[in-house]
Write a protein that holds these residues in place. Structure first.
Motif, PDB file in Angstrom:
ATOM      1  N   GLY A 166       0.788  -1.347  -0.257  1.00  0.00           N
ATOM      2  CA  GLY A 166       0.049   0.092  -0.065  1.00  0.00           C
ATOM      3  C   GLY A 166       0.875   1.095  -0.048  1.00  0.00           C
ATOM      4  N   GLY A 167       2.150   0.893   0.464  1.00  0.00           N
ATOM      5  CA  GLY A 167       3.061   2.337   0.616  1.00  0.00           C
ATOM      6  C   GLY A 167       3.459   2.686  -1.069  1.00  0.00           C
ATOM      7  N   LYS A 168       3.480   1.951  -1.897  1.00  0.00           N
ATOM      8  CA  LYS A 168       4.113   2.159  -3.181  1.00  0.00           C
ATOM      9  C   LYS A 168       2.619   2.872  -3.777  1.00  0.00           C
ATOM     10  CE  LYS A 168       6.223  -0.100  -6.165  1.00  0.00           C
ATOM     11  NZ  LYS A 168       6.837  -1.144  -7.139  1.00  0.00           N
ATOM     12  N   MET A 169       1.520   2.213  -3.680  1.00  0.00           N
ATOM     13  CA  MET A 169       0.225   2.874  -4.057  1.00  0.00           C
ATOM     14  C   MET A 169      -0.108   4.194  -3.513  1.00  0.00           C
ATOM     15  SD  MET A 169      -1.884  -0.706  -4.456  1.00  0.00           S
ATOM     16  CE  MET A 169      -2.139  -1.038  -2.747  1.00  0.00           C
ATOM     17  N   GLY A 193      -1.295  15.005   4.050  1.00  0.00           N
ATOM     18  CA  GLY A 193      -0.207  14.226   3.817  1.00  0.00           C
ATOM     19  C   GLY A 193      -0.476  12.546   3.773  1.00  0.00           C
ATOM     20  N   VAL A 194       0.324  11.844   4.281  1.00  0.00           N
ATOM     21  CA  VAL A 194       0.562  10.321   4.060  1.00  0.00           C
ATOM     22  C   VAL A 194       1.342   9.868   5.340  1.00  0.00           C
ATOM     23  CG1 VAL A 194       0.301  10.466   1.742  1.00  0.00           C
ATOM     24  CG2 VAL A 194       2.601  10.076   2.806  1.00  0.00           C
ATOM     25  N   GLY A 195       0.836   8.677   5.304  1.00  0.00           N
ATOM     26  CA  GLY A 195       1.427   7.747   6.689  1.00  0.00           C
ATOM     27  C   GLY A 195       2.080   6.279   5.849  1.00  0.00           C
ATOM     28  N   LEU A 196       3.055   6.269   5.812  1.00  0.00           N
ATOM     29  CA  LEU A 196       3.741   5.042   5.077  1.00  0.00           C
ATOM     30  C   LEU A 196       4.095   4.112   6.027  1.00  0.00           C
ATOM     31  CD1 LEU A 196       5.679   6.895   2.167  1.00  0.00           C
ATOM     32  CD2 LEU A 196       3.521   6.290   2.062  1.00  0.00           C
ATOM     33  N   GLY A 197       3.198   3.096   6.271  1.00  0.00           N
ATOM     34  CA  GLY A 197       3.680   2.015   7.435  1.00  0.00           C
ATOM     35  C   GLY A 197       4.135   0.857   6.592  1.00  0.00           C
ATOM     36  N   ASP A 198       5.517   0.562   7.168  1.00  0.00           N
ATOM     37  CA  ASP A 198       6.258  -0.825   6.730  1.00  0.00           C
ATOM     38  C   ASP A 198       5.943  -0.845   5.065  1.00  0.00           C
ATOM     39  OD1 ASP A 198       6.991  -2.376   9.338  1.00  0.00           O
ATOM     40  OD2 ASP A 198       5.147  -1.016   9.874  1.00  0.00           O
ATOM     41  N   SER A 199       6.318  -0.012   4.338  1.00  0.00           N
ATOM     42  CA  SER A 199       5.940   0.080   3.039  1.00  0.00           C
ATOM     43  C   SER A 199       6.951  -0.337   1.882  1.00  0.00           C
ATOM     44  CB  SER A 199       5.560   1.851   2.718  1.00  0.00           C
ATOM     45  OG  SER A 199       4.368   2.167   3.272  1.00  0.00           O
ATOM     46  N   TRP A 200       6.669  -1.071   0.974  1.00  0.00           N
ATOM     47  CA  TRP A 200       7.498  -1.483   0.251  1.00  0.00           C
ATOM     48  C   TRP A 200       7.864  -0.574  -0.906  1.00  0.00           C
ATOM     49  CZ3 TRP A 200       9.912  -6.246  -0.238  1.00  0.00           C
ATOM     50  CH2 TRP A 200      10.579  -6.768  -1.464  1.00  0.00           C
ATOM     51  N   ILE A 201       8.433   0.394  -0.364  1.00  0.00           N
ATOM     52  CA  ILE A 201       8.932   1.603  -1.497  1.00  0.00           C
ATOM     53  C   ILE A 201       9.958   1.472  -2.467  1.00  0.00           C
ATOM     54  CG2 ILE A 201       9.728   4.033  -1.177  1.00  0.00           C
ATOM     55  CD1 ILE A 201       6.778   3.833  -0.644  1.00  0.00           C
ATOM     56  N   SER A 202      11.051   0.721  -1.786  1.00  0.00           N
ATOM     57  CA  SER A 202      12.260   0.377  -2.507  1.00  0.00           C
ATOM     58  C   SER A 202      12.767  -1.358  -2.332  1.00  0.00           C
ATOM     59  CB  SER A 202      13.389   1.228  -2.116  1.00  0.00           C
ATOM     60  OG  SER A 202      14.633   1.133  -2.877  1.00  0.00           O
ATOM     61  N   ALA A 203      12.407  -2.067  -3.300  1.00  0.00           N
ATOM     62  CA  ALA A 203      12.335  -3.549  -2.799  1.00  0.00           C
ATOM     63  C   ALA A 203      13.793  -4.183  -2.659  1.00  0.00           C
ATOM     64  CB  ALA A 203      11.926  -4.153  -4.431  1.00  0.00           C
ATOM     65  N   MET A 204      14.815  -3.400  -3.227  1.00  0.00           N
ATOM     66  CA  MET A 204      16.054  -3.832  -3.476  1.00  0.00           C
ATOM     67  C   MET A 204      16.825  -3.257  -2.045  1.00  0.00           C
ATOM     68  SD  MET A 204      16.848  -6.173  -5.250  1.00  0.00           S
ATOM     69  CE  MET A 204      18.158  -6.422  -4.663  1.00  0.00           C
TER      70      MET A 204
END
Length: 452
Positions: A166-169, A193-204
């Motif tokens: 959901g973080g990427k989205m 604004g946004v709250g990015l919880g344990d978010s898959w923002i940068s896979a590598m």
């Protein structure tokens, strides 16, 4: 990407959403009893693509009471199901009060996203999305519809909060939403604004730090660490070459290796064993595993959230309550296709989109559970350090401050500079709102306070 002009045209059909269906209720929260109303409906976001949403609104509210939108991960996990009944909604599946519900701090809107998730559905395979840019555009169309149906929220503080993929989205949706608001497409005056919880923002950044994190937690010895890091390097090479589908397969193989080396550590909380993950399932049934890499990823990261009990509850009790779900639509039935259609985009990073949000002046709150493996805190700090935001150096030099909750004198730490904040959540895994209820509320209150 669909233009804002076309979005406006599409919104004309979306305005034909189902009329509000109110239901009065009361929930006993940590802050006391709260009376609330509900509303739900479908938005036609494209021809043949239908997004389901569910709103919880306090009966007594003023113009300062915020609206929090929740986006689940997956992709393909349901916000109206898992997020609502297992994490932060007012009631549980047994109709008991969730005293830690986020409703005590603001109204809640759950959206089944991308289309095909939960009770959202498409009429043909060509209508699924394949990347976060398309998802973001769909959500902007949904927002045009929702804020037309509920104009009272146009002038109230609005936040998007999420978990996992959901973080990427969320990052992409927030960027597109900001542009739509700036262009006058959506008359939203207080998008905060946004709250990015344990978010898959940068896979590598996560794949490359799993070995380091597990070694520090005593799950790997030096030889095992070398094997894990060698595999991570092969995944990095594929990403560097832009071979995104092969990189997704490598990610899956990397997870299999870690499950073998650790005897099945949970991806969502390292103090637990992942009894539902691919390796554990294969051991228990003593069978040859013939699934594809993408199918294995789905079984690890989406299927555990599509619990049989939850699916049955949503498809019976909730279906009867809502009264608008088409007979041929079954809760979560399309989630596998949602996941598969997005698989080519899994390994693409979008920390640069977070950079945009900061440059737009939006509040960005990142929060991470200490015990999370799939999106470990080390990886989160790595992608934060990639930001080109002009305040990054000052943020890095800022003092990390402890915070407490009623249950824990030391519940975690915060680090803040201007419109960026990182919240380190102790004792929590991937699902912060589920694992540490009071800390989840702390995150929400912090977002409210900083946006004033």
């Amino acid at each position: 990407m669909i233009s804002l002009l076309l979005v406006c045209v599409l919104a004309a059909s979306a305005l034909a959403a189902t009329p509000p269906s109110k239901a009065n209720n009361t929930v006993n929260t940590f802050a006391g009893p709260l009376k609330y109303n509900e509303d739900w409906g479908y938005s036609l976001i494209r021809t043949g693509a239908h997004t389901f949403w569910w709103l919880y609104a306090a009966e007594q509210a003023d113009e300062n009471r915020p609206l929090f939108m929740w986006l689940q991960g997956g992709p393909g996990s349901s916000s109206t199901g898992y997020g609502n009944f297992q994490e932060l909604g007012p009631k549980t599946m047994t109709d008991e009060d969730n005293q830690a519900t986020w409703l005590q701090l603001g109204d809640l809107i759950f959206v089944d996203n991308p289309v095909g998730t939960g009770f959202s559905y498409v009429e043909s395979n060509s209508q699924y999305t394949t990347n976060v840019a398309e998802i973001g555009n769909d959500l902007v169309t949904w927002a045009i519809d929702f804020f037309s149906v509920h104009p009272e929220y146009r002038t109230r503080p609005f936040f998007i909060v999420c978990e996992s993929y959901g973080g990427k989205m969320t990052a992409e949706f927030a960027a597109q939403l900001h542009l739509a608001v700036s262009a006058g497409v959506i008359p939203l005056t207080k998008f905060k604004g946004v709250g990015l919880g344990d978010s898959w923002i940068s896979a590598m950044d996560y794949v490359n730090t799993w070995g380091e994190y597990l070694y520090a937690q005593s799950y790997l010895d030096e030889q095992q660490l070398d094997r894990v890091n060698t595999k991570a390097a092969s995944c990095q090479s594929l990403v560097d070459s832009g071979k995104w589908s092969q990189a997704t397969n490598c990610w899956s193989a990397m997870e299999e290796l870690i499950e073998i080396e650790t005897d099945g550590v949970s991806w969502y909380n390292v103090l637990k064993q992942g009894d539902s993950d691919a390796w554990s399932a294969a051991i228990k049934t003593n069978r040859i595993d013939t699934r594809t890499h993408v199918e294995k990823l789905y079984d690890r990261h989406v299927r555990p959230l599509q619990l049989d009990a939850l699916d049955n509850y949503m498809d019976t009790v909730i279906r009867n309550k809502l009264g608008i779900i088409p007979d041929n639509v079954h809760f979560g039935a399309q989630s596998g296709m949602v996941f598969n259609k997005q698989s080519g985009d899994f390994m693409t990073p979008n920390w640069a989109t977070v950079d945009k949000l900061l440059s737009y002046g939006l509040q960005v709150t990142v929060f991470n559970g200490q015990l999370d493996l799939i999106c470990d805190t080390i990886g989160t700090e790595r992608w934060i350090n990639r930001l080109t935001w002009k305040g990054l150096d000052q943020y890095k030099a800022a003092t990390k401050k402890p915070f407490k909750t009623k249950s824990f004198p030391l519940a975690g730490y915060t680090k803040t500079y201007q419109n960026f904040q990182m919240i380190y959540i102790l004792r929590a895994g991937h699902m912060v709102a589920h694992d540490t209820e009071e800390s989840g509320l702390f995150v929400l209150q912090s977002m409210i306070d900083r946006a004033k």
